[in-house]
Design an enzyme around this catalytic site. Sequence first.
Site, PDB file in Angstrom:
ATOM      1  N   GLU A 293       0.883  -1.168   0.000  1.00 56.17           N
ATOM      2  CA  GLU A 293       0.000   0.000   0.000  1.00 56.17           C
ATOM      3  C   GLU A 293       0.911   1.205   0.000  1.00 56.17           C
ATOM      4  OE1 GLU A 293      -1.564   3.325   1.132  1.00 56.17           O
ATOM      5  OE2 GLU A 293      -1.567   2.283   3.069  1.00 56.17           O
ATOM      6  N   CYS A 327      -2.077   8.211   4.348  1.00 56.08           N
ATOM      7  CA  CYS A 327      -2.186   7.892   2.925  1.00 56.08           C
ATOM      8  C   CYS A 327      -3.565   8.244   2.402  1.00 56.08           C
ATOM      9  CB  CYS A 327      -1.915   6.408   2.695  1.00 56.08           C
ATOM     10  SG  CYS A 327      -0.318   5.837   3.283  1.00 56.08           S
TER      11      CYS A 327
END
Length: 541
Positions: A293, A327
Amino acid sequence: MHNAIFNIPRPVNEPVLAYAPGSREKAALEAALKEARSRQVEIPMYIGERTVHTDKKIRLSPPHDHAHVLGYASEGTAEHVQQAIDAALAARGAWAALPWSDRAAVFLKAADLLAGPYRWKMNAATMLGQSKNAFQAEIDSACELIDFLRFNAAFYQEIIQEQPVSSPGVWNKMEYRPLEGFVFALTPFNFTAIAGNLPASAALMGNVVVWKPSNTQIYAAHVIMEIFREAGLPDGVINLIYVDGPTAGDVIFKHPDFAGIHFTGSTGVFQNIWKTIGENIHLYRSYPRIVGETGGKDFVIAHKSADAKAVAVGLVRGAFEYQGQKCSAASRAYIPSNLWEEVKTYMLEDLATVKVGPTEDFSNFVNAVIDEKAFDKISGYITRAQAHTDAEIIAGGKFDKSKGYFIDPTVIVTADPLYETMQEEIFGPVLSIYVYDESKWEETLKLVDSTSPYALTGAVFARDRFAVHQATQLLENSAGNFYINDKPTGAVVGQQPFGGARASGTNDKAGSKLNLLRWVNARTIKETFVAPVDYRYPFLG
């Protein structure tokens, strides 16, 4: 021997404590902060049964008070990386052979230790080491990590219960073995829960792990390792090392028993890792699992029918919680012309009340960014915007690193939807807004989809259900986690499995069994009860 089918306790999401004035939890956390502040710790690496101290040290300080020293971590070398691999491989046989329920019990106990006696220590370590306020630490280093540990165990049981059908005279079985080799967990600074989950999820499935956290997360990573050890994790199953990335990669990605990487970090680093693995593919015993990720340039788009106050709150929370160092943080927003003045008024009213300062003062909503490198990068974007004709700073714009790495929450309004802060990942408290013609809804949706290479999170605000449906369809590939009338952050384990595609990663959905399936190697077993004794089929007659 086991002669029963065991059921994992049904997981529920860990309740989030409020830390209100006068509460028990606030007093306990303040005491833990005071205790951590009062002493310096020497943090070793954990390699097999050894706690390893070295002469070379990594200085650990609060980002909001960089003159203060929390302690020192022992920095390792390539030799320590090799030792960690050796220790992991030595532990693999016994750990893989342990019944799945016993492996699960280790992490279920770790969850209870974290929910109970370690909660304040873990939250204090995250607040001090990573400059998270009490609420951000609570939802991350306590609740989310607890949820990962509990839900993963339940997901594991779901996986092993998935079995193929059998025809008459045949029994078909599926077993889920750990990968053949070791897993490398490379974890980020911004979420303690991710730092704990990446090695733990792979280990739960029977794998052995070499874990390298970000240097700016070592202080809390050490507490995670304390919890795992107290929970009964055998030596060598997870080996915790502190080395620089190139040193670790040079050893790990050339090792024949490298079986997979579990990664959260920057897109550039992940792409380089993928390239390196490809170049070395002939060296490996099997094709490594690559799970990552990476980054995001997460969007909020409001339709002309949206609630202006809801949009404003979604932007303030989504962009500036934990200084935008998520994020998933809202980084670019598209506001229709009919709502802009109202949204702007609400945002500026809220931002005028936001306090910036150290985490130990619970009244501060925004704290420090993680280190000087991040500070310089983020402040550079602000400085350039201040001088650019296509950008106007309507809030914030101030920054100071004399005591801590503080940057005020900053809002940039630009007339250019392709201005650099609308496209590039900043990873800080900077929100860029483009005001679009309210009649150009569909064109703006296409703009949202095409502006950024990332596809992690995004949100649409609208009362009009046709608009919600259209945004959901046209932005199908723009975000792996999509939010309707909510900020694009705050995914909950078991409720919103997390991950995105495009430049945002492999979308293997942490917080679901999809991720755990990446850490097993399935084997089908067919048993025929009465074997044929003649090769001839009926058609031959």
